[in-house]
Design an enzyme around this catalytic site. Structure first.
Site, PDB file in Angstrom:
ATOM      1  N   ARG A 190       0.159  -1.675   0.284  1.00  9.77           N
ATOM      2  CA  ARG A 190       0.106   0.138  -0.224  1.00  9.77           C
ATOM      3  C   ARG A 190       0.992   1.157  -0.002  1.00  9.77           C
ATOM      4  NH1 ARG A 190      -1.893   0.507   6.182  1.00  9.77           N
ATOM      5  NH2 ARG A 190      -0.128   1.395   6.862  1.00  9.77           N
ATOM      6  N   GLN A 246       2.602   2.137  13.316  1.00 13.59           N
ATOM      7  CA  GLN A 246       3.379   2.222  15.261  1.00 13.59           C
ATOM      8  C   GLN A 246       4.536   1.409  14.654  1.00 13.59           C
ATOM      9  OE1 GLN A 246       0.126   1.111  13.997  1.00 13.59           O
ATOM     10  NE2 GLN A 246      -1.532   1.328  15.526  1.00 13.59           N
ATOM     11  N   HIS A 274      -4.461   9.065   4.300  1.00 13.75           N
ATOM     12  CA  HIS A 274      -5.065   8.118   2.793  1.00 13.75           C
ATOM     13  C   HIS A 274      -5.125   8.050   1.138  1.00 13.75           C
ATOM     14  CE1 HIS A 274      -6.354   6.218   6.601  1.00 13.75           C
ATOM     15  NE2 HIS A 274      -7.480   6.546   6.997  1.00 13.75           N
TER      16      HIS A 274
HETATM   17  O1  LIG Z   1      -0.780   1.074  10.139  1.00 15.60           O
HETATM   18  C1  LIG Z   1      -1.534   1.316  10.455  1.00 15.60           C
HETATM   19  N1  LIG Z   1      -1.811   0.967  12.171  1.00 15.60           N
HETATM   20  C2  LIG Z   1      -3.072   0.873  11.797  1.00 15.60           C
HETATM   21  O2  LIG Z   1      -3.479   1.694  13.306  1.00 15.60           O
HETATM   22  C3  LIG Z   1      -4.142   1.155  10.844  1.00 15.60           C
HETATM   23  N2  LIG Z   1      -5.302   1.303  11.015  1.00 15.60           N
HETATM   24  C4  LIG Z   1      -6.231   1.316   9.652  1.00 15.60           C
HETATM   25  O3  LIG Z   1      -7.331   0.882   8.903  1.00 15.60           O
HETATM   26  N3  LIG Z   1      -5.301   1.399   9.171  1.00 15.60           N
HETATM   27  C5  LIG Z   1      -3.793   1.526   9.953  1.00 15.60           C
HETATM   28  N4  LIG Z   1      -2.649   1.997   9.687  1.00 15.60           N
END
Ligand SMILES: O=c1[nH]c(=O)c2[nH]c(=O)[nH]c2[nH]1
Length: 317
Positions: A190, A246, A274
């Site tokens: 992605r 994270q 996004h």
């Molecule tokens: O890297 C991500 N962490 C998330 O906590 C999360 N939550 C989500 O909907 N997409 C993502 N992507």
């Protein structure tokens, strides 16, 4: 019987924000420039200005600006270094005014880089600059005189805001909780884009009053820390095979702690910006199979975004 008051003043801070200043330091024909947005807020015995409408304790905003400009222009030897300059300015406020116990100085430094040139043995222009990024270096300093005017304590944090980055692969998000509310599909490839907000803190430092400016000591080899932190952020972002925002955040912060011995904590706040693959079947184009990972056309979505924030702290001992 007088009525018992139902409320009291429990916190108060005032000062001046968004003071724009620009400074040239000339080393013969080689010029150094800085552009800052400065905020200076003061705390102290100021209650009466709120509770008794007593303005005798209040420094007027224009005089705060004059102090900032005067320090920048003529007094501080530290103007090219926002951490030291903020400490110097904060130390001035708490030293000069008996009733001021704490000063909070925030400096946002805008980017100006030398224009690359091939001129004799010069690689960079001595006095021509360009804006090479929208990110800002942010420095926050608290100078605390509440233990005494001769026992000043400085608390310094610094970092980056608005560093916009994007990678077009090398990022997945899989294995999350699924329940009746879940619509998100797992993706092994992605776009990952975020606007980095980074703040790192140093250990407390003891300060001397500005009369003793030469003795203002700072804890870190400060010239290198901001550049190292920025490089660590960009390189880890680029090279990590990201399992999530994270997990990448954690690696960036670990590297900053490892590379900078005086940094105690690192906080990143990362919006997950996004990019939504566009369904183009209506014009006879297949943009979505196999779903997401082969998409080429996306809609950038300004809002809503995810938002991920964490603090990573150096282990003591
Ligand atoms: O890297 C991500 N962490 C998330 O906590 C999360 N939550 C989500 O909907 N997409 C993502 N992507």
């Amino acid at each position: 019987m007088p009525n018992k008051p139902l409320s009291s003043l429990t916190a108060a801070r005032y000062g001046k924000a968004k003071v724009r200043v620009f400074r040239i330091v000339r080393q013969d024909k080689w010029h150094h420039i800085v552009e800052y947005n400065v905020e200076a807020l003061l705390e102290g015995d100021l209650e009466s200005s709120y509770t008794e409408a007593d303005n005798s304790v209040v420094r007027v905003f224009t005089s705060l600006i004059r102090v900032i400009r005067r320090y920048l222009a003529k007094i501080s030897p530290y103007i090219l270094n926002p951490e030291k300059f903020a400490l110097h300015l904060g130390t001035f406020f708490v030293s000069k005014y008996a009733h001021i116990h704490k000063a909070f100085v925030t400096i946002e430094q805008l980017r100006w880089a030398r224009i690359p040139v091939e001129k004799g043995n010069l690689k960079e222009h001595p006095h021509a600059f360009y804006r090479d990024g929208d990110d800002k270096r942010v420095v926050k300093v608290e100078v605390d005189a509440s233990k005494g005017k001769d026992k000043l304590v400085g608390r310094v944090s610094a970092g980056i805001s608005d560093l916009l980055v994007l990678k077009s692969t090398g990022s997945k998000f899989e294995g999350f909780i699924r329940d009746e509310y879940t619509t998100l599909v797992e993706v092994d490839d992605r776009i990952f884009s975020t606007s980095v907000d980074l703040e790192y803190t140093f250990s407390e430092i003891a300060l001397k009053a500005p009369g003793d400016a030469g003795k203002l000591q700072f804890v870190a080899p400060e010239q290198e820390v901001p550049e190292r932190a920025r490089r660590a952020t960009l390189e880890v972002f680029a090279e990590d095979e990201s399992a999530s925002v994270q997990a990448t955040l954690y690696k960036m912060a670990q590297r900053i702690i490892a590379e900078n011995v005086h940094i105690q904590t690192v906080t990143y706040t990362l919006p997950n910006k996004h990019y939504i693959p566009v369904d183009m079947k209506y014009i006879g184009v297949d943009n979505l199979t196999p779903y997401l990972s082969k998409a080429e056309v996306f809609t950038p979505v300004a809002a809503p975004s995810g938002l991920i924030s964490a603090t990573i702290s150096r282990k003591q001992g």
